[in-house]
Design a protein around this motif. Structure first.
Motif, PDB file in Angstrom:
ATOM      1  N   LEU A 311       0.821  -1.205   0.000  1.00 27.97           N
ATOM      2  CA  LEU A 311       0.000   0.000   0.000  1.00 27.97           C
ATOM      3  C   LEU A 311       0.861   1.265   0.000  1.00 27.97           C
ATOM      4  O   LEU A 311       0.558   2.236  -0.711  1.00 27.97           O
ATOM      5  N   GLU A 314       2.367   1.887  -3.358  1.00 29.22           N
ATOM      6  CA  GLU A 314       1.394   2.383  -4.332  1.00 29.22           C
ATOM      7  C   GLU A 314       0.949   3.808  -4.044  1.00 29.22           C
ATOM      8  O   GLU A 314       0.855   4.641  -4.966  1.00 29.22           O
ATOM      9  N   HIS A 315       0.670   4.105  -2.793  1.00 33.10           N
ATOM     10  CA  HIS A 315       0.032   5.379  -2.444  1.00 33.10           C
ATOM     11  C   HIS A 315       0.980   6.411  -1.823  1.00 33.10           C
ATOM     12  O   HIS A 315       0.747   7.612  -1.972  1.00 33.10           O
ATOM     13  N   ARG A 385      -4.996   4.823   2.420  1.00 29.58           N
ATOM     14  CA  ARG A 385      -5.628   5.693   1.424  1.00 29.58           C
ATOM     15  C   ARG A 385      -5.935   7.074   2.006  1.00 29.58           C
ATOM     16  O   ARG A 385      -5.778   8.103   1.339  1.00 29.58           O
ATOM     17  N   ALA A 388      -2.767   9.074   2.234  1.00 28.23           N
ATOM     18  CA  ALA A 388      -2.403   9.635   0.937  1.00 28.23           C
ATOM     19  C   ALA A 388      -3.301  10.823   0.578  1.00 28.23           C
ATOM     20  O   ALA A 388      -2.827  11.825   0.011  1.00 28.23           O
TER      21      ALA A 388
END
Length: 392
Positions: A311, A314-315, A385, A388
């Protein structure tokens, strides 16, 4: 390195058992400190149902009305059995143990035995914030010996701190966090033996907080401080609290090395009245009967560690996650994000996710946050998330 045994293979992952709606019904600190629109990934509580043997033991005690004062050595005997099986250590001598209310209050009592008002207590920063709070409140001085760049104990830094703390001939103690919170570092036998050698050379008494000892990753072996050569004058605090999510039913054990038995014997008798009898029953059942449940948690935590890495890549690729060998905590270096010394504030205000600020962990904590991995993969994913989103 030896792997962790699995008593009941195939037990379902407790970290996948509860959804967010059910968790929000809880009234503990994790779920009540912030408004409901905040996702809590901060304080050390696990989002799991309790192990069935623990629930059964507590329920049986309540049905019997067995809610008096704690007595006996069942807790110490259960820890001895757990240590022998889990860590291949037969060094838990029941006669050199004592019940204490919880680990930090036990730390206070052990420090009172081996230091006096104004004496220095050395810590490896960044470290668990209550180390600073409890030591200061008991009128001792905190002396930092920061971890090295690899987040491991730096022998040269520790030697300098020990020498300075004892230069005037007074007493000093080293409050060892093992495994280390917040980094998740598991100290090796060689590192702990070096600590013991330095402690003996400079006359520093070691008090080890080993509350996270059951929470080592598969393939990693925890080394009890009292098991290494030269640690006979050491004192340790252990508990099932973190491993089985029992912070609300308090009980812990103080352990003394062979040469510290007389010190432990001086602990005031009334301290043993502080632990909860129900807590003792719960912790005993955990250590004795719920190791399969613990193994399932450890497997789930490994899955979550890998998920967190993916994660972040990716973020939040600029965030550095230090690889943890133990605990259910992740120490995240957020300095590259440009959020200042307290990125947890931005994540809370802009992303509505609560993390532990690195600042209270002392030197080395600025620009960092501590994230609690002991939750569902879905909540962990949403948490990253939100982190981010705080940057946009």
């Amino acid at each position: 390195m030896t792997g962790i045994p699995h008593d009941t293979p195939g037990e379902p992952d407790p970290l996948r058992a509860l959804d967010l709606a059910r968790l929000r019904r809880r009234t503990s600190m994790k779920w009540r400190a912030y408004p409901e629109d905040v996702l809590p990934l901060w304080v050390a509580e696990m989002d799991v149902p309790l192990a069935e043997p623990v629930v059964r033991a507590v329920t049986d005690a309540l049905a019997l009305g067995d809610t008096g004062y704690p007595a006996g050595t069942a807790y110490a005997e259960a820890l001895a059995g757990f240590a022998a099986k889990r860590w291949h250590w037969d060094g838990v001598a029941v006669e050199r143990t004592a019940l204490v209310p919880d680990v930090m209050l036990g730390v206070v009592e052990m420090l009172r035995l081996v230091t006096g008002p104004g004496d220095p207590v050395i810590v490896n920063s960044p470290v668990y914030p209550p180390f600073y709070q409890f030591v200061t409140h008991m009128d001792r001085r905190v002396v930092e010996a920061p971890l090295g760049a690899d987040l491991r104990i730096d022998p040269a830094t520790l030697r300098e701190a020990f020498a300075g703390a004892t230069a005037g001939g007074g007493r000093a103690a080293f409050l060892l966090c093992s495994p280390h919170n917040p980094t998740g570092t598991v100290h090796t036998a060689a590192e702990l033996a070096a600590v013991a050698e330095l402690a003996e050379r400079y006359g520093v008494r070691v008090v080890a907080d080993e509350i996270h000892a059951p929470l080592v990753a598969p393939g990693v072996t925890f080394v009890p401080y009292l098991s290494v050569p030269g640690a006979g004058r050491g004192l340790s605090l252990m508990s099932a609290s973190k491993g089985w999510n029992l912070a609300g039913i308090k009980a812990a054990l103080a352990l003394a090395g062979p040469e510290a038995a007389d010190d432990l014997a001086r602990m005031p008798e009334e301290v043993s009245h502080g632990p909860s009898h129900i807590g003792v029953i719960a912790h005993t059942a955990a250590l004795r009967d719920a190791t399969g449940w613990l193994d399932a948690v450890l497997a789930g935590l490994q899955t979550n560690r890998r998920l967190l890495g993916a994660l972040l890549a990716e973020h939040l690729p600029a965030v550095r996650a230090y690889p943890a060998e133990a605990t259910y905590l992740a120490w995240l270096d957020c300095r590259a994000l440009g959020l200042g010394d307290d990125p947890a504030r931005a994540f809370l205000d802009r992303g509505r996710v609560a993390l532990s600020s690195g600042i209270p962990f002392g030197t080395g904590g600025a620009g960092h946050v501590r994230l609690n991995l002991a939750t569902t993969p879905e909540i962990l994913t949403e948490g990253v998330r939100r982190m981010a989103a705080a940057l946009s």
